[in-house]
Scaffold this active site. Structure first.
Site, PDB file in Angstrom:
ATOM      1  N   GLY A  42       0.791  -1.227   0.000  1.00  0.00           N
ATOM      2  CA  GLY A  42       0.000   0.000   0.000  1.00  0.00           C
ATOM      3  C   GLY A  42       0.817   1.268   0.000  1.00  0.00           C
ATOM      4  O   GLY A  42       0.555   2.171   0.798  1.00  0.00           O
ATOM      5  N   ASN A  44       1.515   3.526  -2.668  1.00  0.00           N
ATOM      6  CA  ASN A  44       1.412   4.468  -3.783  1.00  0.00           C
ATOM      7  C   ASN A  44       1.123   5.890  -3.288  1.00  0.00           C
ATOM      8  O   ASN A  44       1.140   6.836  -4.064  1.00  0.00           O
ATOM      9  CB  ASN A  44       0.325   4.032  -4.773  1.00  0.00           C
ATOM     10  CG  ASN A  44      -1.055   3.970  -4.140  1.00  0.00           C
ATOM     11  OD1 ASN A  44      -1.385   2.974  -3.508  1.00  0.00           O
ATOM     12  ND2 ASN A  44      -1.850   5.024  -4.275  1.00  0.00           N
ATOM     13  N   THR A  45       0.893   6.023  -1.977  1.00  0.00           N
ATOM     14  CA  THR A  45       0.610   7.334  -1.409  1.00  0.00           C
ATOM     15  C   THR A  45       0.984   7.320   0.063  1.00  0.00           C
ATOM     16  O   THR A  45       1.326   6.274   0.632  1.00  0.00           O
ATOM     17  CB  THR A  45      -0.889   7.689  -1.582  1.00  0.00           C
ATOM     18  OG1 THR A  45      -1.102   9.047  -1.179  1.00  0.00           O
ATOM     19  CG2 THR A  45      -1.767   6.771  -0.766  1.00  0.00           C
ATOM     20  N   GLY A  46       0.907   8.496   0.715  1.00  0.00           N
ATOM     21  CA  GLY A  46       1.055   8.591   2.156  1.00  0.00           C
ATOM     22  C   GLY A  46       2.391   8.134   2.698  1.00  0.00           C
ATOM     23  O   GLY A  46       3.434   8.253   2.054  1.00  0.00           O
ATOM     24  N   ILE A  47       2.362   7.570   3.922  1.00  0.00           N
ATOM     25  CA  ILE A  47       3.607   7.199   4.583  1.00  0.00           C
ATOM     26  C   ILE A  47       4.277   6.020   3.888  1.00  0.00           C
ATOM     27  O   ILE A  47       5.495   5.873   3.960  1.00  0.00           O
ATOM     28  CB  ILE A  47       3.382   6.893   6.080  1.00  0.00           C
ATOM     29  CG1 ILE A  47       2.487   5.674   6.288  1.00  0.00           C
ATOM     30  CG2 ILE A  47       2.800   8.097   6.797  1.00  0.00           C
ATOM     31  CD1 ILE A  47       2.338   5.275   7.751  1.00  0.00           C
ATOM     32  N   GLY A  48       3.495   5.191   3.205  1.00  0.00           N
ATOM     33  CA  GLY A  48       4.092   4.079   2.469  1.00  0.00           C
ATOM     34  C   GLY A  48       4.972   4.563   1.335  1.00  0.00           C
ATOM     35  O   GLY A  48       6.069   4.041   1.116  1.00  0.00           O
ATOM     36  N   SER A 175      -1.519   1.362  15.107  1.00  0.00           N
ATOM     37  CA  SER A 175      -2.062   2.681  15.424  1.00  0.00           C
ATOM     38  C   SER A 175      -2.343   2.780  16.916  1.00  0.00           C
ATOM     39  O   SER A 175      -2.598   1.761  17.591  1.00  0.00           O
ATOM     40  CB  SER A 175      -3.362   2.918  14.647  1.00  0.00           C
ATOM     41  OG  SER A 175      -4.029   4.074  15.117  1.00  0.00           O
ATOM     42  N   TYR A 200     -11.958  -1.140  13.388  1.00  0.00           N
ATOM     43  CA  TYR A 200     -10.628  -0.586  13.108  1.00  0.00           C
ATOM     44  C   TYR A 200      -9.698  -0.828  14.294  1.00  0.00           C
ATOM     45  O   TYR A 200      -8.560  -1.293  14.126  1.00  0.00           O
ATOM     46  CB  TYR A 200     -10.725   0.904  12.800  1.00  0.00           C
ATOM     47  CG  TYR A 200      -9.385   1.539  12.478  1.00  0.00           C
ATOM     48  CD1 TYR A 200      -8.708   1.200  11.307  1.00  0.00           C
ATOM     49  CD2 TYR A 200      -8.805   2.462  13.347  1.00  0.00           C
ATOM     50  CE1 TYR A 200      -7.476   1.770  11.015  1.00  0.00           C
ATOM     51  CE2 TYR A 200      -7.572   3.030  13.054  1.00  0.00           C
ATOM     52  CZ  TYR A 200      -6.911   2.687  11.882  1.00  0.00           C
ATOM     53  OH  TYR A 200      -5.681   3.251  11.607  1.00  0.00           O
TER      54      TYR A 200
END
Length: 337
Positions: A42, A44-48, A175, A200
């Site tokens: 995961g 392709n964006t954000g912290i990854g 988290s 979650y």
């Protein structure tokens, strides 16, 4: 560092961003990853994506395992452009992985085992948050499936190869929300009742318990495990807030909460720290926040719950009697649940 700080100061929220850098943990390790292979889910964006960029700068071969290949290729192109003039930069390749499909997880693992002789880092980063109730093609509650079960299966299928690559590390992005969760073995799949917030929290608690149990089973193999809270980060993770809670929550999160949230680069620091910090080489199964060891909730420290969750997860994803921690590095079981 100063160049980055001046860039941030030129932004309307520049002083806020700089303050976040001053009070947030930062990975200061200069460890290189030359010759190392890292798999990041995961990203392709954000912290990854920021984690992938950092690893490529350190010389790693990074496999971006993502659901949306088009977005992943665009992200990979960004990383290549940002590292084209970096001496000793590594490479980045894209591979499809849909964690909501156990068949896709098995296919991705099969391809990885075909193409990668060594896997030194596995970063289980992908996730969904507080989404409306949804069930995967395997009949699994979406958040449990994507955040925990898909990563559990992927890790297990790759584990013999990771063990062969030791020293190696497995990093699970959890988290602080795990504190609001508990593992409901009587309704693990949320079939009797559903709360987006509880589901979650349960999935994030599962990340920490999985890390703990995995560390115990991998003792002496040279493979160490880490779980972490990245902080409250301005990413796309909150895209379901309006449909789950009420209209306007997403706007509030993206605009008002941005005053106290981390940027993706800041949010990636603890992931990077767990992956490369030399002083953590002998630590395993622990939980981190802001680039330091932190004590998770009492539920996250329960050995019996961790053991039972492993067994239940193995049953759900149909591992059968196959033990990934002791198996030979050969073709893993292919039976679908």
């Amino acid at each position: 560092m100063w160049r980055e700080s001046w860039r941030e100061l030129s932004h309307p929220l520049g002083f806020v961003n700089l303050a976040m850098w001053l009070f947030s943990g930062r990975c200061r390790s200069r460890a290189r990853l030359d010759g190392k292979t890292a798999v990041i889910t995961g990203c392709n964006t954000g912290i990854g994506k920021q984690t992938a960029l950092d690893f490529v700068r350190r010389g790693a071969r990074v496999i971006m395992a993502c659901r949306d290949l088009q977005k992943a290729e665009l992200a990979a192109e960004d990383i290549r452009a940002l590292t084209k003039d970096v001496e000793g930069a590594g490479r980045v390749v894209v591979m499809r992985l849909d964690l909501a499909s156990l068949a896709s997880v098995r296919e991705c693992a099969r391809r990885l085992l075909e193409t990668e002789q060594r896997i030194h880092l596995l970063i289980n980063n992908a996730g969904v948050m507080a989404c409306p109730k949804a069930v995967t093609e395997d009949g699994l509650e979406m958040q449990l499936a994507v955040n925990h079960l898909g990563h559990f299966l992927l890790t297990c299928l790759l584990l013999p190869r990771i063990i062969r690559s030791a020293p190696a590390r497995i990093v699970n992005v959890s988290s602080l929300a795990h504190m609001a969760g508990s593992i409901n073995f009587d309704d693990l799949n949320s079939e009797k009742s559903y709360s987006a917030t509880f589901a979650y929290g349960q999935s994030k608690l599962a990340n920490i318990l999985f890390t703990k149990e995995l560390a115990k089973r991998l003792k002496g193999t040279g493979v160490t495990t880490y779980s972490l809270h990245p902080g409250v980060v301005a990413t796309e993770l909150g895209r379901h807030f309006d449909s789950t809670y009420f209209w306007g929550v997403t706007w509030l999160f993206n605009n008002v909460a941005s005053l106290v949230t981390k940027t993706p680069e800041q949010g990636a620091q603890t992931t990077i720290y767990c992956a490369v910090e030399e002083s953590l080489a002998e630590e395993s199964g622990l939980y981190y926040s802001d680039c330091k060891k932190t004590r998770p909730s009492a539920k996250a420290r329960d050995d019996e719950t961790a053991r039972r969750l492993w067994e239940e997860s193995a049953r759900i994803v149909a591992l059968g009697d196959w033990d990934p921690c002791t198996a030979e590095d050969s073709a893993p079981p292919s039976a679908a649940p």
